[in-house]
Design a protein around this motif. Structure first.
Motif, PDB file in Angstrom:
ATOM      1  N   LEU A  32      32.281  33.193  28.055  1.00 42.59           N
ATOM      2  CA  LEU A  32      30.861  33.042  28.379  1.00 42.59           C
ATOM      3  C   LEU A  32      30.615  31.747  29.150  1.00 42.59           C
ATOM      4  CD1 LEU A  32      29.209  34.195  25.024  1.00 42.59           C
ATOM      5  CD2 LEU A  32      29.855  35.568  27.012  1.00 42.59           C
ATOM      6  N   GLU A  33      31.277  30.671  28.747  1.00 41.96           N
ATOM      7  CA  GLU A  33      31.127  29.393  29.437  1.00 41.96           C
ATOM      8  C   GLU A  33      31.645  29.472  30.868  1.00 41.96           C
ATOM      9  OE1 GLU A  33      33.132  26.500  27.103  1.00 41.96           O
ATOM     10  OE2 GLU A  33      31.778  26.704  25.372  1.00 41.96           O
ATOM     11  N   ASN A  64      31.918  32.182  32.716  1.00 42.63           N
ATOM     12  CA  ASN A  64      31.037  33.037  33.506  1.00 42.63           C
ATOM     13  C   ASN A  64      29.780  32.289  33.945  1.00 42.63           C
ATOM     14  OD1 ASN A  64      30.200  35.743  34.513  1.00 42.63           O
ATOM     15  ND2 ASN A  64      28.576  35.465  33.010  1.00 42.63           N
ATOM     16  N   THR A  65      29.179  31.527  33.035  1.00 41.78           N
ATOM     17  CA  THR A  65      27.997  30.729  33.381  1.00 41.78           C
ATOM     18  C   THR A  65      28.332  29.726  34.475  1.00 41.78           C
ATOM     19  OG1 THR A  65      27.092  30.934  31.152  1.00 41.78           O
ATOM     20  CG2 THR A  65      26.274  29.107  32.492  1.00 41.78           C
ATOM     21  N   TYR A  66      29.489  29.105  34.348  1.00 41.62           N
ATOM     22  CA  TYR A  66      29.893  28.113  35.345  1.00 41.62           C
ATOM     23  C   TYR A  66      30.118  28.758  36.711  1.00 41.62           C
ATOM     24  CZ  TYR A  66      32.642  24.628  37.803  1.00 41.62           C
ATOM     25  OH  TYR A  66      33.110  23.745  38.751  1.00 41.62           O
ATOM     26  N   ASN A  81      28.823  31.386  37.979  1.00 38.68           N
ATOM     27  CA  ASN A  81      27.546  31.760  38.578  1.00 38.68           C
ATOM     28  C   ASN A  81      26.725  30.558  39.026  1.00 38.68           C
ATOM     29  OD1 ASN A  81      26.736  34.861  38.411  1.00 38.68           O
ATOM     30  ND2 ASN A  81      28.069  34.413  36.672  1.00 38.68           N
ATOM     31  N   SER A  82      27.081  29.374  38.537  1.00 38.90           N
ATOM     32  CA  SER A  82      26.364  28.159  38.955  1.00 38.90           C
ATOM     33  C   SER A  82      26.944  27.562  40.243  1.00 38.90           C
ATOM     34  CB  SER A  82      26.407  27.109  37.840  1.00 38.90           C
ATOM     35  OG  SER A  82      27.697  26.527  37.725  1.00 38.90           O
ATOM     36  N   THR A 111      26.756  42.214  30.977  1.00 39.93           N
ATOM     37  CA  THR A 111      25.548  41.643  31.568  1.00 39.93           C
ATOM     38  C   THR A 111      25.572  41.960  33.062  1.00 39.93           C
ATOM     39  OG1 THR A 111      26.489  39.482  32.193  1.00 39.93           O
ATOM     40  CG2 THR A 111      25.728  39.739  29.906  1.00 39.93           C
TER      41      THR A 111
END
Length: 299
Positions: free
Chosen positions: A218-219, A221-223, A225-226, A257
């Motif tokens: 999850l971390e 994936n968030t990164y 996308n940033s 997601t």
């Protein structure tokens, strides 16, 4: 153990997308009951894969086609058009799966190494400085390798910080030719991140439980996308092969997601590092990879 009739129903539902007809259900169920072959479930699975109905279904699905003819436009996980398919580790299985499906058009830094999600994130954040810093690199003595042609070199920084041993499995960056190879891979990867083209990042990782590495996915994936646009992360978590799971492989969606799909795969054979021992498992992973809208371009 699953009942024969339920196993037949599972094959119809998963491969044909429908409930079994009475004639087919009875035929295959009776065959299972009357067959003593210990590999009868595998044989029936292979029979379904080779059947005219399944092959016809494949031709009409949105599968990767080198000629660019994809059939329909309804993709189950994302409508994003994928121009680059890139492995993010954590070992060679991801890269080989992409290559086997003609999805790997160029090499990238995480293709043929050992890594984990936290290391991948750090490499990108660090602009790959620690990754190829010469003072971090240490050749592994031949007598310490599983065989002389693998486990060639470690990165002392990532071994200490992320417990990644023998990071460079097939190439030795202490050899100038291999070092230059990794420089090219890093530059390609950074070029891909800088584009607005659609990107599929693919990870295969060995896990023992549902919680294994979950938060780090999850971390990451968030990164991702940033720092880049139009990307989708596909993670196949490969559970250890168990003698209790010898009937058919299963792929279960753990999380989905708009930019992420995590699946848990329970194979019927072990991983040899880049492929499964049983082609049924390879086929299941291939089918998962092909459920995306590919329009690949080279760099």
């Amino acid at each position: 153990m699953i009942e024969d009739k339920n196993f037949v129903r599972l094959l119809y539902k998963e491969l044909f997308g429908r409930e079994p007809d009475d004639q087919g259900s009875n035929k295959h169920t009776n065959w299972l009951k009357n067959t003593q072959d210990s590999k009868k479930y595998n044989r029936l699975f292979q029979l379904f894969l080779k059947s005219q109905e399944f092959q016809s279904k494949l031709k009409n699905l949105h599968l990767w086609n080198p000629n660019g003819n994809y059939g329909n436009n309804n993709y189950p996980y994302t409508q994003l058009e994928i121009h680059y398919a890139i492995s993010l580790g954590s070992f060679c299985h991801a890269s080989m799966s992409l290559k086997r499906n003609n999805l790997k058009l160029f090499s990238s830094p995480f293709d043929w190494i050992f890594c984990n999600n936290k290391m991948v994130k750090h490499c990108i954040e660090d602009d790959f400085k620690q990754f190829l810093l010469l003072e971090n690199l240490q050749e592994i003595p031949i007598d310490k390798r599983s065989n002389q042609n693998v486990n060639l070199c470690t990165n002392k920084y990532y071994e200490k910080e992320f417990n990644i041993k023998a990071l460079f499995n097939h190439k030795n960056p202490l050899v100038q030719e291999d070092y230059n190879y990794y420089l090219r891979c890093v530059n390609r990867f950074k070029q891909v991140l800088s584009t607005k083209y659609g990107k599929l990042f693919f990870i295969t990782e060995r896990v023992k439980s549902a919680k294994s590495n979950y938060e780090s996915i999850l971390e990451l994936n968030t990164y991702l996308n940033s720092i880049t646009s139009n990307c989708f992360l596909l993670v196949a978590r490969l559970y250890e092969f168990s003698q209790d799971n010898i009937i058919a492989p299963s792929i279960i969606i753990r999380k989905k997601t708009d930019s992420l799909l995590i699946v848990d795969m329970h194979p019927i054979s072990g991983s040899l590092g880049s492929v499964f021992e049983n082609d049924i498992d390879n086929t299941m992973l291939d089918l998962l990879l092909r459920q995306f809208n590919y329009n690949l371009i080279d760099l």
